[in-house]
Motif scaffolding. Structure first.
Motif, mmCIF file in Angstrom:
data_model
loop_
_atom_site.group_PDB
_atom_site.id
_atom_site.type_symbol
_atom_site.label_atom_id
_atom_site.label_comp_id
_atom_site.label_asym_id
_atom_site.label_seq_id
_atom_site.Cartn_x
_atom_site.Cartn_y
_atom_site.Cartn_z
ATOM 1 N N LEU A 260 0.830 -1.205 0.000
ATOM 2 C CA LEU A 260 0.000 0.000 0.000
ATOM 3 C C LEU A 260 0.862 1.252 0.000
ATOM 4 N N PRO B 176 0.702 8.840 -6.512
ATOM 5 C CA PRO B 176 0.881 9.675 -5.313
ATOM 6 C C PRO B 176 -0.434 9.972 -4.604
ATOM 7 N N ASP B 177 -1.571 9.672 -5.251
ATOM 8 C CA ASP B 177 -2.845 9.857 -4.566
ATOM 9 C C ASP B 177 -3.202 8.632 -3.734
ATOM 10 N N LYS B 178 -2.386 7.565 -3.801
ATOM 11 C CA LYS B 178 -2.710 6.348 -3.055
ATOM 12 C C LYS B 178 -1.576 5.910 -2.145
ATOM 13 N N GLY B 179 -0.338 5.934 -2.683
ATOM 14 C CA GLY B 179 0.793 5.478 -1.886
ATOM 15 C C GLY B 179 1.352 6.616 -1.053
ATOM 16 N N VAL B 180 1.477 6.387 0.248
ATOM 17 C CA VAL B 180 1.871 7.484 1.139
ATOM 18 C C VAL B 180 3.306 7.917 0.851
ATOM 19 N N ALA C 130 3.271 10.132 -2.127
ATOM 20 C CA ALA C 130 2.604 11.378 -1.748
ATOM 21 C C ALA C 130 3.601 12.293 -1.045
#
Lengths: 454, 279
Positions: free
Chosen positions: A142, A148-152, A155
């Motif tokens: 994850l 970048p909108d999902k994986g911290v 991001a």
């Protein structure tokens, strides 16, 4: 130690007059002892010792198990590119992960001694040891998500990147053909006809949606109408598009907006001699240019695609990324073990050094680390043994297509034997290789045990 | 001046460790928050968006998981594998540990050296031969098969740990018990086991976590009706991305029990993991 204890115990027990009875009772004692040990010995023999011998034998036969091939499977191991990749990746793991973990554990163990909430910190860092590799794998799969909108992680990377480099405002902008701007191979635009001081130019672009315009953008017509001074090159960069229609291509119409923040360069003879950035109305100006002809250039930075982070789970970074997940799990272990060693260091030596004016770094380098060397070795060796067998994390985190780039001995052994490869000869050889790699640790354990018994 | 500098450096150390602590907490927090979000929200953005839109959070994924009979079965399978595998290892290793420490039988010390050598044998080498063996015995694909494999590969460490702990029992205690005519069995249950409780606790916790968290062994030895949670979740990995609403709560559920065990038995846990890390 125990052997002598037992012998002494027997010697000190009162001697029986009847030898036969003593012998019988001794035999009875042995039978009882064997009964106690039997379940363990049976299971170990049938499910651990026998399989080791079986695997060694099986590794000398081909995939079907019918033909004896000698060392062929072992030779194949170093020929087959995927297996070779697995060996190479395991080597990377074994060098990198224990080194980083021991170093990180040492630093944290030293630092954590200086704070009051040391226990809470140690607990927090040790907790991942309770988490399964599978759950950790899902967690990091994850976190490493490329979007970048999902994986911290991406991001964070993207927001740090954008804080230093805002990126281009106009990734979609382009010039219409035949309107004076020509696209270069690298994505920049240059004016087709040269400009010289004293002239004004309007550079029209299209392809920017009105909603994507910066909030401070102003209409460009007024700026476009201004005359240039004698030593000036002036102009506007504008969006050659009138919302709702009606504008003329190539002309700055009244409702057409300037494109602020666009970099403009004046180029002469292939060299950039001046550069500037457009104002809110899209205007720019170069002053103090020598006479001559120049080309105006909108460099490629203006049109670059937005930065979207790092491909963590791509073929190049996948192994470092999985090692990162491994660090999350094991750092607490290294820190706590080294911390335990640290607490046994002689306080007086440290205090004396401090009295003599040694600074913390000198104490660390010259006293702490040398005294801790045995503990650091144990931590390192323990980690090496564990790292060699890493399986679940690689199996879970590496996405299907990059599984081959991330593969290590344990996953390769699995894939070859059960996961489609179905070559149990080669699979057994890989298992035996894993066993051979831990033999130094085996010898180390046996030696250490025998020494402790003297 | 010196105290100021020391205070400053201590503040920097604190700040650094706070950052490290936050970094270490983020993955778990991320998993937990992800497990509380719907598939649609997950498709739209990361878990950190809940800080601005907390309305996304709900326990719907968990109730869906509890209605998923495959997953609940897998959870029970995990329990049915971990508990017996732990109890059996403790019992068998305690018996053997006592024999190796205090009873006399031929070849005892050399056999124990073999046990020490077996400590680091990787489970991988046992997979194929034991699979064949279990196939012949009808144990392949069953829960008892998975349990037996775990017991066998847990034994070297377990016997090693308990034998060494039992060997430290003062010999006067045992001699006194033998003088009183106590049988070995009585000595074992009344004296050795109670005295060995701390080591047994560490061993039990370590073994329980090892088995609970295992995926590799069950991946091979369990069929679809006996697979534990780790394997059930693993089989969903292939569609990763589209089924985070199943994977995240499932993974969280699988780690809740080990983490609770960790906080409940911190000391034993740390000791067990430390001692068992040689595996």
């Amino acid at each position: 130690m125990t052997t002598t204890v037992v012998k002494e115990a027997r010697r000190s027990s009162p001697a029986r007059p009847d030898g036969a009875r003593a012998r019988r009772s001794r035999r009875r004692g042995r039978v009882i002892a064997l009964l106690f040990a039997l379940p363990a010995l049976l299971l170990l023999g049938a499910l651990v010792v026998y399989p080791v011998l079986f695997s060694i034998g099986r590794s000398l036969f081909d995939a079907s198990g019918d033909t004896f091939v000698g060392g062929e499977n072992y030779a194949e191991m170093f020929r087959d590119p995927t297996t070779l990749k697995a060996i190479r990746n395991t080597a990377i793991w074994v060098v990198v992960a224990p080194t980083l973990l021991t170093g990180l554990g040492l630093i944290l163990a030293v630092l954590v001694e200086k704070i009051r909430w040391a226990t809470a910190f140690k607990l927090l860092l040790f907790m991942p040891m309770a988490v399964s590799f599978l759950a950790a794998g899902i967690i990091f799969r994850l976190a490493y998500d490329e979007d970048p909108d999902k994986g911290v992680l991406n991001a964070a990377v993207v927001s740090i990147h954008d804080a230093f480099d805002e990126g281009s405002e106009y990734p979609t902008a382009r010039a219409r053909d035949g309107q004076g701007l020509n696209q270069q191979k690298d994505g920049s635009y240059v004016t087709g006809s040269p400009v010289s001081p004293g002239s004004a130019t309007a550079l029209g672009l299209v392809g920017v949606a009105p909603k994507d315009l910066p909030a401070d953008a102003r209409p460009a017509q007024q700026a476009a109408a201004q005359e240039a001074g004698a030593d000036e090159v002036r102009g506007v960069v504008y969006l050659d598009f009138t919302p709702g229609g009606g504008g003329k291509p190539g002309v700055v119409d009244s409702r057409e907006s300037g494109l602020p923040g666009m970099r403009v360069e004046a180029v002469q003879g292939g060299k950039t001699v001046a550069s500037t950035t457009t104002a809110a109305d899209g205007s720019f100006r170069f002053t103090g240019l020598k006479d001559g002809s120049y080309t105006l250039k909108l460099p490629k930075e203006n049109f670059e695609q937005p930065y979207d982070g790092i491909s963590w789970l791509g073929p190049t970074l996948v192994t470092p990324a999985i090692i990162g997940a491994y660090l999350w799990i094991w750092t607490g272990f290294a820190m706590v073990l080294i911390g335990a060693g640290l607490s046994t260091l002689p306080r007086d030596a440290l205090e004396a050094a401090r009295m003599d004016g040694a600074n913390e770094w000198q104490i660390f380098r010259k006293i702490t680390v040398p005294l801790l060397a045995p503990v650091l070795t144990v931590v390192f060796v323990t980690l090496v043994i564990n790292v060699m067998k890493v399986f679940d994390l690689v199996y879970i985190i590496a996405p299907g297509p990059v599984q081959e780039d991330a593969t290590v001995l344990a996953t390769q052994m699995w894939l070859v034997s059960f996961g489609g490869g179905n070559n149990q000869g080669l699979g057994s050889a890989l298992g035996v290789l894993l066993l051979l790699l831990v033999i130094p640790a085996m010898v180390f354990n046996v030696r250490r045990f025998r020494r402790s018994q003297r | 001046m010196k105290t100021i500098r020391r205070g400053l450096s201590s503040a920097m150390v604190q700040a650094f460790l706070v950052v490290i602590g936050l970094v270490w907490m983020t993955p778990l927090a991320g998993l937990f928050l992800s497990s509380l979000r719907s598939a649609e929200d997950t498709a739209k953005g990361g878990w950190w968006t809940v800080f601005t839109a907390p309305g996304q959070l709900s326990f719907d994924n968990y109730s869906a998981l509890l209605d998923n009979s495959g997953m609940t079965q897998a959870f029970w399978n995990t329990v049915l594998i971990s508990v017996p595998a732990t109890v059996l290892v403790v019992v068998i290793a305690a018996l053997a540990g006592y024999a190796f420490a205090w009873l006399d039988f031929p070849g005892r010390d050399s056999v124990f050296l073999v046990v020490v050598a077996l400590l680091v044998v990787p489970v991988q080498i046992g997979l194929l031969p034991v699979a064949k063996l279990f196939g012949q015995l009808g144990l392949f694909g069953t829960i008892p098969g998975v349990v037996l494999f775990h017991v066998a590969y847990g034994l070297p460490f377990a016997v090693f740990l308990l034998r060494n702990y039992f060997a430290e029992i003062p010999k006067e205690m045992l001699e006194a018990a033998r003088m009183d005519g106590g049988s070995e069995w009585r000595i074992f249950t009344r004296l050795v086991l109670p005295v060995g409780r701390p080591a047994i606790a560490s061993l039990a916790i370590f073994q329980f976590l090892w088995v609970w968290n295992d995926m590799l062994v069950a991946l091979l030895f369990a069929d679809s009706s006996s697979q534990p949670l780790t394997v059930a979740l693993q089989s969903q990995i292939r569609q990763f991305g589209s089924n985070i609403d199943v994977l995240a709560p499932g993974a969280f559920l699988s780690l809740v029990i080990p983490v609770v065990v960790f906080f409940a038995f911190q000391r034993h846990f740390v000791q067990g993991v430390m001692a068992g890390s040689v595996k």
